[in-house]
Design an enzyme around this catalytic site. Structure first.
Site, PDB file in Angstrom:
ATOM      1  N   GLY A  13       0.840  -1.203   0.000  1.00  0.00           N
ATOM      2  CA  GLY A  13       0.000   0.000   0.000  1.00  0.00           C
ATOM      3  C   GLY A  13       0.871   1.248   0.000  1.00  0.00           C
ATOM      4  N   ASP A 105       5.343  -5.300   5.869  1.00  0.00           N
ATOM      5  CA  ASP A 105       5.811  -6.662   6.171  1.00  0.00           C
ATOM      6  C   ASP A 105       5.941  -7.541   4.933  1.00  0.00           C
ATOM      7  OD1 ASP A 105       6.213  -6.639   8.843  1.00  0.00           O
ATOM      8  OD2 ASP A 105       4.174  -7.245   9.379  1.00  0.00           O
ATOM      9  N   THR A 127       4.176   2.413   5.790  1.00  0.00           N
ATOM     10  CA  THR A 127       2.770   2.007   5.710  1.00  0.00           C
ATOM     11  C   THR A 127       1.980   2.856   6.694  1.00  0.00           C
ATOM     12  OG1 THR A 127       1.178   0.292   6.336  1.00  0.00           O
ATOM     13  CG2 THR A 127       3.382   0.004   7.187  1.00  0.00           C
ATOM     14  N   ASP A 129      -0.366   1.998   8.358  1.00  0.00           N
ATOM     15  CA  ASP A 129      -0.914   1.166   9.440  1.00  0.00           C
ATOM     16  C   ASP A 129      -0.028   1.139  10.695  1.00  0.00           C
ATOM     17  OD1 ASP A 129      -2.782   0.586   7.524  1.00  0.00           O
ATOM     18  OD2 ASP A 129      -1.939  -1.369   7.004  1.00  0.00           O
ATOM     19  N   ASP A 131       2.096  -0.994  11.519  1.00  0.00           N
ATOM     20  CA  ASP A 131       1.940  -2.356  12.063  1.00  0.00           C
ATOM     21  C   ASP A 131       3.207  -3.207  11.926  1.00  0.00           C
ATOM     22  OD1 ASP A 131       1.892  -2.538   9.321  1.00  0.00           O
ATOM     23  OD2 ASP A 131       0.174  -3.883   9.203  1.00  0.00           O
ATOM     24  N   ARG A 156     -17.847  15.909  12.632  1.00  0.00           N
ATOM     25  CA  ARG A 156     -18.363  16.221  13.961  1.00  0.00           C
ATOM     26  C   ARG A 156     -19.230  17.487  13.929  1.00  0.00           C
ATOM     27  NH1 ARG A 156     -14.828  16.048  19.235  1.00  0.00           N
ATOM     28  NH2 ARG A 156     -15.545  13.925  19.059  1.00  0.00           N
ATOM     29  N   ARG A 173      -5.978  -2.337   8.442  1.00  0.00           N
ATOM     30  CA  ARG A 173      -6.043  -3.792   8.235  1.00  0.00           C
ATOM     31  C   ARG A 173      -6.262  -4.498   9.566  1.00  0.00           C
ATOM     32  NH1 ARG A 173      -2.300  -6.086   3.585  1.00  0.00           N
ATOM     33  NH2 ARG A 173      -0.601  -5.632   4.979  1.00  0.00           N
ATOM     34  N   ILE A 253      -8.721   7.889   1.088  1.00  0.00           N
ATOM     35  CA  ILE A 253      -8.356   9.288   1.322  1.00  0.00           C
ATOM     36  C   ILE A 253      -7.213   9.362   2.347  1.00  0.00           C
ATOM     37  CG2 ILE A 253     -10.003   9.790   3.194  1.00  0.00           C
ATOM     38  CD1 ILE A 253     -10.619  12.408   1.651  1.00  0.00           C
TER      39      ILE A 253
HETATM   40  P1  ATP Z   1       1.034  -2.720   3.447  1.00  0.00           P
HETATM   41  O1  ATP Z   1       1.238  -2.993   4.899  1.00  0.00           O
HETATM   42  O2  ATP Z   1       0.947  -1.277   3.150  1.00  0.00           O
HETATM   43  O3  ATP Z   1      -0.060  -3.500   2.805  1.00  0.00           O
HETATM   44  P2  ATP Z   1       2.958  -4.665   2.500  1.00  0.00           P
HETATM   45  O4  ATP Z   1       4.350  -4.525   2.021  1.00  0.00           O
HETATM   46  O5  ATP Z   1       2.741  -5.519   3.728  1.00  0.00           O
HETATM   47  O6  ATP Z   1       2.410  -3.188   2.699  1.00  0.00           O
HETATM   48  P3  ATP Z   1       1.769  -6.693   0.814  1.00  0.00           P
HETATM   49  O7  ATP Z   1       0.719  -6.577  -0.231  1.00  0.00           O
HETATM   50  O8  ATP Z   1       1.543  -7.640   1.920  1.00  0.00           O
HETATM   51  O9  ATP Z   1       2.026  -5.206   1.335  1.00  0.00           O
HETATM   52  O10 ATP Z   1       3.150  -7.110   0.109  1.00  0.00           O
HETATM   53  C1  ATP Z   1       3.661  -6.381  -1.004  1.00  0.00           C
HETATM   54  C2  ATP Z   1       4.244  -7.329  -2.006  1.00  0.00           C
HETATM   55  O11 ATP Z   1       5.341  -8.052  -1.415  1.00  0.00           O
HETATM   56  C3  ATP Z   1       3.309  -8.441  -2.496  1.00  0.00           C
HETATM   57  O12 ATP Z   1       2.470  -8.019  -3.535  1.00  0.00           O
HETATM   58  C4  ATP Z   1       4.294  -9.497  -2.988  1.00  0.00           C
HETATM   59  O13 ATP Z   1       4.793  -9.153  -4.254  1.00  0.00           O
HETATM   60  C5  ATP Z   1       5.412  -9.374  -1.962  1.00  0.00           C
HETATM   61  N1  ATP Z   1       5.221 -10.375  -0.898  1.00  0.00           N
HETATM   62  C6  ATP Z   1       4.308 -10.362   0.100  1.00  0.00           C
HETATM   63  N2  ATP Z   1       4.393 -11.465   0.861  1.00  0.00           N
HETATM   64  C7  ATP Z   1       5.392 -12.215   0.329  1.00  0.00           C
HETATM   65  C8  ATP Z   1       5.983 -13.489   0.651  1.00  0.00           C
HETATM   66  N3  ATP Z   1       5.560 -14.206   1.694  1.00  0.00           N
HETATM   67  N4  ATP Z   1       6.985 -13.921  -0.123  1.00  0.00           N
HETATM   68  C9  ATP Z   1       7.418 -13.200  -1.173  1.00  0.00           C
HETATM   69  N5  ATP Z   1       6.907 -12.002  -1.530  1.00  0.00           N
HETATM   70  C10 ATP Z   1       5.914 -11.510  -0.798  1.00  0.00           C
END
Ligand code: ATP
Length: 323
Positions: A13, A105, A127, A129, A131, A156, A173, A253
């Site tokens: 994201g 993550d 992110t 979040d 998190d 409000r 999330r 947003i």
């Molecule tokens: P946000 O917290 O904002 O959603 P994020 O990095 O956690 O960010 P994800 O959609 O979970 O967002 O992961 C981003 C991309 O990382 C995925 O589309 C995928 O390409 C890769 N990815 C996620 N999990 C794995 C995994 N277990 N192994 C390999 N690649 C991964």
């Protein structure tokens, strides 16, 4: 090995401040004689060789721009062995010595997988979040909080005029950090988060009844997106209290807008730190901010950690919303 050609991608994201990271990485790298290749659309760009050279001029003025000029994407193909092999081949073909991966993550899991195919990396947490367990702070969180606060303050005004109950869903999330911060900041009557179970009667209905007797005529409930179905909660409130609830889902947003000072400065610090780690040949690290200090940690270790809500923050929210 010191990285001479760094690949930079934003993934998952988007978050306000990602562009400021791009600027910081490019400027720090150029200052130390390294090149930066921007990889577009996250791991998709790595699989497809969708890259752009980034020089100092290309990143001028980026600090104030929301979103990410590199685009971002979720890439299912990269989660396969074949996808990761193709990504590693692209790095080899383009002469990329190491990657800087900006995201959450999932993005770091991808970076860890890629390191097993011979491509080292450093992760930067971004992110809205907040998190990610290894760091107190993720780029984008503060700006997203302020965006949500501004929207809720506006809601409000109208809820007060019509003596209504406002239910606002904020992003996050499976995490309630955004909801707790925003809830404290707007002085919500109730804050529902996925990490803590709630009892409808005690935590919502009784509070509304009690404060109504004290003369309050409008109510604000903040619901983290992972905490439950906001429409069902609104229905329960209507049934139990006779109020006229209105649901607002803030949605995307919260992801947009110019980053605030905290996100710009954190992006600058983390971006610089990531490049310096690579210059020192320190690979497979995640940049973290712990008690205001910039640190770094092994990606594998960072991914094993679990993040809970800050208990003192949750408690503060609970106490302040009880009156
Ligand atoms: P946000 O917290 O904002 O959603 P994020 O990095 O956690 O960010 P994800 O959609 O979970 O967002 O992961 C981003 C991309 O990382 C995925 O589309 C995928 O390409 C890769 N990815 C996620 N999990 C794995 C995994 N277990 N192994 C390999 N690649 C991964």
């Amino acid at each position: 090995m010191t990285a001479k050609r760094i690949g930079l991608l934003t993934s998952g994201g988007d978050a306000p401040g990602m562009n400021a990271v791009v600027r910081a990485v490019v400027r720090t790298a150029r200052a130390s004689g390294a090149e930066v290749l921007g990889i577009r659309r996250g791991y998709n760009g790595l699989i497809n060789g969708d890259v752009v050279e980034l020089g100092s001029n290309d990143v001028r003025g980026l600090n104030s721009r929301g979103g990410t000029i590199l685009f971002t994407a979720r890439c299912a193909e990269f989660q396969t062995e074949e996808g990761q092999q193709r990504a590693a081949q692209t790095c080899k073909y383009l002469g990329i010595d190491a990657l800087i991966c900006v995201g959450g993550d999932g993005t770091f899991r991808g970076a860890l997988d890629l390191s097993k195919h011979g491509v080292p990396s450093v992760g930067i947490p971004a992110t809205i979040d907040n998190d990610i367990a290894c760091t107190n702070y993720t780029i984008g969180f503060d700006t997203a909080c302020n965006t949500a606060i501004e929207a809720i303050d506006r809601l409000r005004d109208t809820m007060h005029s019509h003596e209504r109950c406002s239910l606002v869903e904020v992003m996050g999330r499976k995490a309630g950090h955004l909801a707790v911060y925003v809830g404290i900041a707007v002085g919500a009557n109730a804050i529902l988060v996925p990490e803590r179970p709630y009892d409808f009667q005690t935590d919502i209905a009784d509070k509304i009844r009690r404060t109504r007797i004290q003369g309050r005529s409008h109510f604000d409930v903040i619901v983290a997106e992972g905490a439950g179905n906001i429409h069902e909660i609104a229905g329960q409130i209507k049934e139990e209290t006779g109020l006229d609830p209105r649901v607002t889902i803030l949605g995307h947003i919260q992801r947009g807008g110019a980053p605030g000072a905290r996100d710009r400065v954190t992006a600058a610090r983390m971006g610089r730190h990531a490049v310096e780690l690579l210059a020192q040949g320190r690979h497979n690290r995640v940049v973290c901010l712990c008690d205001g200090q910039l640190k770094d940690m092994d990606i594998g270790e960072a991914l094993k950690m679990k993040k809970d809500l800050q208990e003192t923050m949750y408690e503060t929210a609970r106490i302040l919303s009880s009156g």
